[in-house]
Design a protein around this motif. Structure first.
Motif, PDB file in Angstrom:
ATOM      1  N   LEU A  74      26.518  35.937  69.289  1.00  0.00           N
ATOM      2  CA  LEU A  74      25.462  34.984  69.034  1.00  0.00           C
ATOM      3  C   LEU A  74      26.052  33.581  69.004  1.00  0.00           C
ATOM      4  O   LEU A  74      26.650  33.164  68.031  1.00  0.00           O
ATOM      5  N   THR A  75      25.884  32.878  70.092  1.00  0.00           N
ATOM      6  CA  THR A  75      26.349  31.498  70.123  1.00  0.00           C
ATOM      7  C   THR A  75      25.175  30.592  69.792  1.00  0.00           C
ATOM      8  O   THR A  75      24.033  31.036  69.734  1.00  0.00           O
ATOM      9  N   GLU A  76      25.480  29.349  69.615  1.00  0.00           N
ATOM     10  CA  GLU A  76      24.419  28.385  69.337  1.00  0.00           C
ATOM     11  C   GLU A  76      23.372  28.426  70.454  1.00  0.00           C
ATOM     12  O   GLU A  76      22.183  28.353  70.229  1.00  0.00           O
ATOM     13  N   ASP A  77      23.875  28.582  71.679  1.00  0.00           N
ATOM     14  CA  ASP A  77      22.972  28.604  72.823  1.00  0.00           C
ATOM     15  C   ASP A  77      22.028  29.800  72.777  1.00  0.00           C
ATOM     16  O   ASP A  77      20.860  29.699  73.089  1.00  0.00           O
ATOM     17  N   ASP A  78      22.583  30.951  72.373  1.00  0.00           N
ATOM     18  CA  ASP A  78      21.756  32.153  72.302  1.00  0.00           C
ATOM     19  C   ASP A  78      20.636  31.970  71.299  1.00  0.00           C
ATOM     20  O   ASP A  78      19.504  32.393  71.515  1.00  0.00           O
ATOM     21  N   VAL A  79      20.989  31.374  70.180  1.00  0.00           N
ATOM     22  CA  VAL A  79      19.973  31.169  69.151  1.00  0.00           C
ATOM     23  C   VAL A  79      18.861  30.285  69.699  1.00  0.00           C
ATOM     24  O   VAL A  79      17.685  30.557  69.540  1.00  0.00           O
ATOM     25  N   ALA A  80      19.294  29.249  70.419  1.00  0.00           N
ATOM     26  CA  ALA A  80      18.306  28.332  70.987  1.00  0.00           C
ATOM     27  C   ALA A  80      17.415  29.055  72.000  1.00  0.00           C
ATOM     28  O   ALA A  80      16.205  28.886  72.008  1.00  0.00           O
ATOM     29  N   ASP A  81      18.053  29.914  72.813  1.00  0.00           N
ATOM     30  CA  ASP A  81      17.294  30.636  73.821  1.00  0.00           C
ATOM     31  C   ASP A  81      16.261  31.570  73.214  1.00  0.00           C
ATOM     32  O   ASP A  81      15.256  31.885  73.826  1.00  0.00           O
ATOM     33  N   ARG A  93      15.806  31.313  62.477  1.00  0.00           N
ATOM     34  CA  ARG A  93      16.356  30.055  62.963  1.00  0.00           C
ATOM     35  C   ARG A  93      15.705  28.879  62.225  1.00  0.00           C
ATOM     36  O   ARG A  93      16.368  27.966  61.772  1.00  0.00           O
ATOM     37  N   ASP A  94      14.391  28.982  62.075  1.00  0.00           N
ATOM     38  CA  ASP A  94      13.675  27.929  61.365  1.00  0.00           C
ATOM     39  C   ASP A  94      14.174  27.793  59.929  1.00  0.00           C
ATOM     40  O   ASP A  94      14.217  26.706  59.366  1.00  0.00           O
ATOM     41  N   LEU A  95      14.513  28.946  59.356  1.00  0.00           N
ATOM     42  CA  LEU A  95      14.989  28.925  57.973  1.00  0.00           C
ATOM     43  C   LEU A  95      16.433  28.451  57.887  1.00  0.00           C
ATOM     44  O   LEU A  95      16.953  28.226  56.805  1.00  0.00           O
ATOM     45  N   GLY A  96      17.093  28.369  59.054  1.00  0.00           N
ATOM     46  CA  GLY A  96      18.474  27.920  59.066  1.00  0.00           C
ATOM     47  C   GLY A  96      19.435  28.957  58.520  1.00  0.00           C
ATOM     48  O   GLY A  96      20.438  28.628  57.901  1.00  0.00           O
ATOM     49  N   TRP A  97      19.099  30.228  58.725  1.00  0.00           N
ATOM     50  CA  TRP A  97      19.990  31.281  58.230  1.00  0.00           C
ATOM     51  C   TRP A  97      21.262  31.321  59.043  1.00  0.00           C
ATOM     52  O   TRP A  97      21.245  31.063  60.248  1.00  0.00           O
ATOM     53  N   ASP A  98      22.355  31.736  58.374  1.00  0.00           N
ATOM     54  CA  ASP A  98      23.576  31.927  59.139  1.00  0.00           C
ATOM     55  C   ASP A  98      23.538  33.310  59.759  1.00  0.00           C
ATOM     56  O   ASP A  98      22.702  34.141  59.417  1.00  0.00           O
ATOM     57  N   PRO A  99      24.413  33.563  60.747  1.00  0.00           N
ATOM     58  CA  PRO A  99      24.340  34.828  61.480  1.00  0.00           C
ATOM     59  C   PRO A  99      24.461  36.058  60.576  1.00  0.00           C
ATOM     60  O   PRO A  99      23.875  37.090  60.869  1.00  0.00           O
ATOM     61  N   TRP A 199      40.259  41.004  71.805  1.00  0.00           N
ATOM     62  CA  TRP A 199      40.142  39.872  70.893  1.00  0.00           C
ATOM     63  C   TRP A 199      39.898  38.635  71.729  1.00  0.00           C
ATOM     64  O   TRP A 199      40.583  38.430  72.730  1.00  0.00           O
ATOM     65  N   LYS A 200      38.885  37.877  71.349  1.00  0.00           N
ATOM     66  CA  LYS A 200      38.463  36.758  72.187  1.00  0.00           C
ATOM     67  C   LYS A 200      38.494  35.458  71.390  1.00  0.00           C
ATOM     68  O   LYS A 200      38.179  35.449  70.202  1.00  0.00           O
ATOM     69  N   VAL A 201      38.848  34.387  72.074  1.00  0.00           N
ATOM     70  CA  VAL A 201      38.839  33.066  71.444  1.00  0.00           C
ATOM     71  C   VAL A 201      37.743  32.235  72.089  1.00  0.00           C
ATOM     72  O   VAL A 201      37.680  32.143  73.319  1.00  0.00           O
ATOM     73  N   ASP A 202      36.855  31.715  71.254  1.00  0.00           N
ATOM     74  CA  ASP A 202      35.764  30.881  71.760  1.00  0.00           C
ATOM     75  C   ASP A 202      35.259  30.009  70.614  1.00  0.00           C
ATOM     76  O   ASP A 202      34.586  30.484  69.716  1.00  0.00           O
ATOM     77  N   PRO A 203      35.644  28.734  70.638  1.00  0.00           N
ATOM     78  CA  PRO A 203      35.307  27.843  69.516  1.00  0.00           C
ATOM     79  C   PRO A 203      33.797  27.745  69.278  1.00  0.00           C
ATOM     80  O   PRO A 203      33.368  27.427  68.171  1.00  0.00           O
ATOM     81  N   GLY A 204      32.973  28.042  70.283  1.00  0.00           N
ATOM     82  CA  GLY A 204      31.529  27.931  70.123  1.00  0.00           C
ATOM     83  C   GLY A 204      30.913  29.122  69.408  1.00  0.00           C
ATOM     84  O   GLY A 204      29.730  29.116  69.097  1.00  0.00           O
ATOM     85  N   HIS A 205      31.718  30.113  69.151  1.00  0.00           N
ATOM     86  CA  HIS A 205      31.198  31.337  68.558  1.00  0.00           C
ATOM     87  C   HIS A 205      30.896  31.151  67.070  1.00  0.00           C
ATOM     88  O   HIS A 205      31.660  30.524  66.353  1.00  0.00           O
ATOM     89  N   LEU A 206      29.788  31.707  66.617  1.00  0.00           N
ATOM     90  CA  LEU A 206      29.394  31.490  65.223  1.00  0.00           C
ATOM     91  C   LEU A 206      30.187  32.317  64.223  1.00  0.00           C
ATOM     92  O   LEU A 206      30.374  31.924  63.084  1.00  0.00           O
TER      93      LEU A 206
END
Length: 524
Positions: A74-81, A93-99, A199-206
């Motif tokens: 779940l990246t920021e983009d996925d949430v937006a989509d 998302r509206d409530l601003g919950w974390d993943p 194991w993956k590195v991705d700074p955009g990952h939540l």
RNA sequence: GGUGGCGUAGCCAAGUGGUUAGGCAACUGAUUGCAAAUCAGUCACACGUCGGUUCGACUCCGACCGCCACCUCCA
């Protein structure tokens, strides 16, 4: 005959002999908790439930583990989509919950709905996020064994498929052909295009974890392991969680691993490579997969409005029992065509079964005038035998149900009383340990002629109009109306008696006149 | 393209080299004051198409048509 299952790897039916005599250890691929589980998910979970119940019915002690996949991608983009697609996700998302909160939310819904479908509690529901450490331990072992590598400067870990020739044995795929298909993402970091990340590195990952953070390892059995310092902060691959959790709770080798057909490749193939790469022992001894569920002969889709979840169907007026029955009644290894008409048929079938059971319950309390009839005894024995035999044959529920309906037809003809009825009832309840389709709270009562006569004495004072005006009815008020109806029928006042029956029917209360009296069924 | 699978009477859905699967729906009869439930029966000389093997195929083999899935982190 013992239980025989169709093994995906062997592509044939094999006799099941548990690794540990008298025990069966099974692992089911569970839900990804970023959405409301739909009926397709539940087909897979109901299959797992059926497998577990049948093994238990056959006297095995079952340990069942079902994972909760809460390490999303779940990246920021996925949430937006996701906006506008899923009401709850949007709400989250509206409530601003974390993943994590989103995951817990949908995990709760999963448990709520599976309980409504009477899917038994697994013994453990391990969450991926609670097993990051176990995964890292496996990853390190794979690095030590030469099955994994860290691409220069990436901080990531990949599985080296060249080190595991068995890859492809489950799905019957050839790695070279896969690569030739050119659908594999080209990645210069990989030694082989089909290698997958552990194991993956991705700074955009939540969701991210630092493998070298001592806090992560607090309280871990064995303490903080020596990890390859090149591994950076990141998140685990999808496949490694099932390797880590299945082996933790079931042992390095266990009996049966299940999932949807889409899991065969790559998910389960990767699990084998990871697990056996670490232990050098067989992983799951058997693999069972459910075919897809189609709606109106097409793949479910949001656009077509066929991505039903349980509440969607309840809103349409169907009950959980109809859903359970219709899924169970289809063979798990056939693509299932789910339709609303099918639910109507399921409802009628369940009612037929339930009518039979209600009748037996009424008759079972009548004192027996003679001993058990051999005909009833042989019917009960035949049901248990045929039902069990059908399920032993790779969970052939259609045939098991044919045996059950045959039994119902014979019982309805014989009309057993007293101990005979009790015997037949016990046989029904026995197969219901697997089916779990009868409603314990269903309320069917027979008001006998004698009861009626007694009730009629006071019938003149019953406020029929007032009782009928109620929006719902309890047992007591129905009994009063039944008394008034006895009275009316005795006077051949059929207008009144039919009015009572019709008005009650609108509120879900069914009245049936029988030779012995009036049966009423309260709504569920 | 590669791999796996499916096409069974109005609908759903098992199974088998030669004897009724089962459920739902509809209709008829029995029963009932009428219903409901239940029973009996009808729809059912069903097995995608075309060939082949066979005494005999829906079942085995081949071709073809249609559909589905995986090969894309979908159960």
């Amino acid at each position: 005959m013992a239980f025989r299952l169709y093994d995906t790897r062997l592509q044939k039916q094999v006799e099941f002999t548990p690794l540990h005599p008298g025990e069966a250890r099974i692992y089911n691929c569970g839900p990804t908790v970023y959405g409301i589980p739909h009926i397709g998910n539940f087909r897979s979970f109901l299959f797992a439930d059926l497998l577990r119940r049948h093994l238990e019915w056959r006297g095995l002690k079952v340990t069942q583990v079902m994972n909760i996949t809460d390490v999303g991608h779940l990246t920021e983009d996925d949430v937006a989509d996701a906006q506008g697609e899923d009401k709850l996700q949007k709400a989250a998302r509206d409530l601003g919950w974390d993943p994590f909160k989103v995951a817990r939310h949908f995990e709760e819904i999963f448990h709520r709905d599976r309980k409504r479908l009477r899917i038994k509690d697994a013994h453990v529901y391990p969450r991926a996020t609670d097993h990051i450490r176990e995964m890292l331990v496996l990853i390190q072992k794979l690095l030590d064994n030469g099955h994994a590598y860290v691409p220069e400067g990436s901080g990531e870990v990949y599985y080296d498929l060249a080190s595991f020739p068995k890859y492809g044995e489950l799905s019957h795929k050839n790695v070279d052909e896969l690569v030739a298909g050119a659908r594999v993402e080209v990645d210069e970091k990989k030694r082989n295009p089909a290698d997958f990340f552990l194991w993956k590195v991705d700074p955009g990952h939540l969701m991210q974890w630092d493998p070298h953070d001592s806090k992560l390892w607090e309280g871990f059995k064995g303490g903080q392991p020596k990890l390859d310092p090149r591994i950076k902060k990141g998140f685990p691959g999808w496949h490694i969680e099932c390797s880590a959790m299945s082996m933790k709770y079931l042992g390095e080798t266990f009996d049966i691993h299940t999932g949807g057909e889409d899991n065969i490749f790559p998910h389960h193939e990767c699990e084998i490579a990871q697990s056996e790469g670490v232990t050098n022992k067989p992983f799951a001894r058997h693999w069972m997969h459910t075919r897809y569920l189609l709606v109106d002969n097409k793949k479910m889709s949001k656009r077509a409005g066929t991505l039903f979840n349980l509440d969607d169907l309840v809103t349409k007026g169907y009950g959980e029992r109809e859903v359970r029955y219709s899924m169970l009644a289809n063979h798990y290894r056939q693509p299932m065509n789910f339709t609303l008409e099918g639910l109507d048929a399921a409802r009628a079938s369940v009612e037929r079964l339930e009518n039979c059971r209600a009748l037996l319950m009424e008759q079972a309390v009548i004192p027996a005038q003679a001993g058990i009839q051999s005909s009833v005894q042989s019917l009960a024995g035949k049901l248990k035998h045929d039902f069990g035999e059908a399920l032993d044959d790779d969970l052939n529920m259609p045939n098991a149900l044919a045996a059950l309906f045959g039994f119902v037809n014979e019982v309805n003809k014989l009309k057993p009383v007293g101990a005979d009825a009790k015997l037949a009832l016990d046989a029904l309840d026995d197969v219901n340990r697997v089916l779990d389709i009868f409603d314990a709270t269903a309320k069917s009562h027979l008001v006998t002629k004698d009861d009626g006569t007694a009730l009629v004495v006071s019938a003149g004072t019953i406020d029929v109009a007032g009782l009928l005006a109620r929006t719902s009815h309890d047992e007591e008020s129905v009994k009063l109306l039944v008394a008034a109806r006895f009275d009316a029928r005795a006077k051949k006042d059929f207008a009144t008696s039919d009015r009572i029956r019709d008005e009650l029917k609108v509120r879900g209360v069914i009245l049936e006149d029988t030779k012995d009296g009036v049966r009423f069924k309260l709504p569920q």
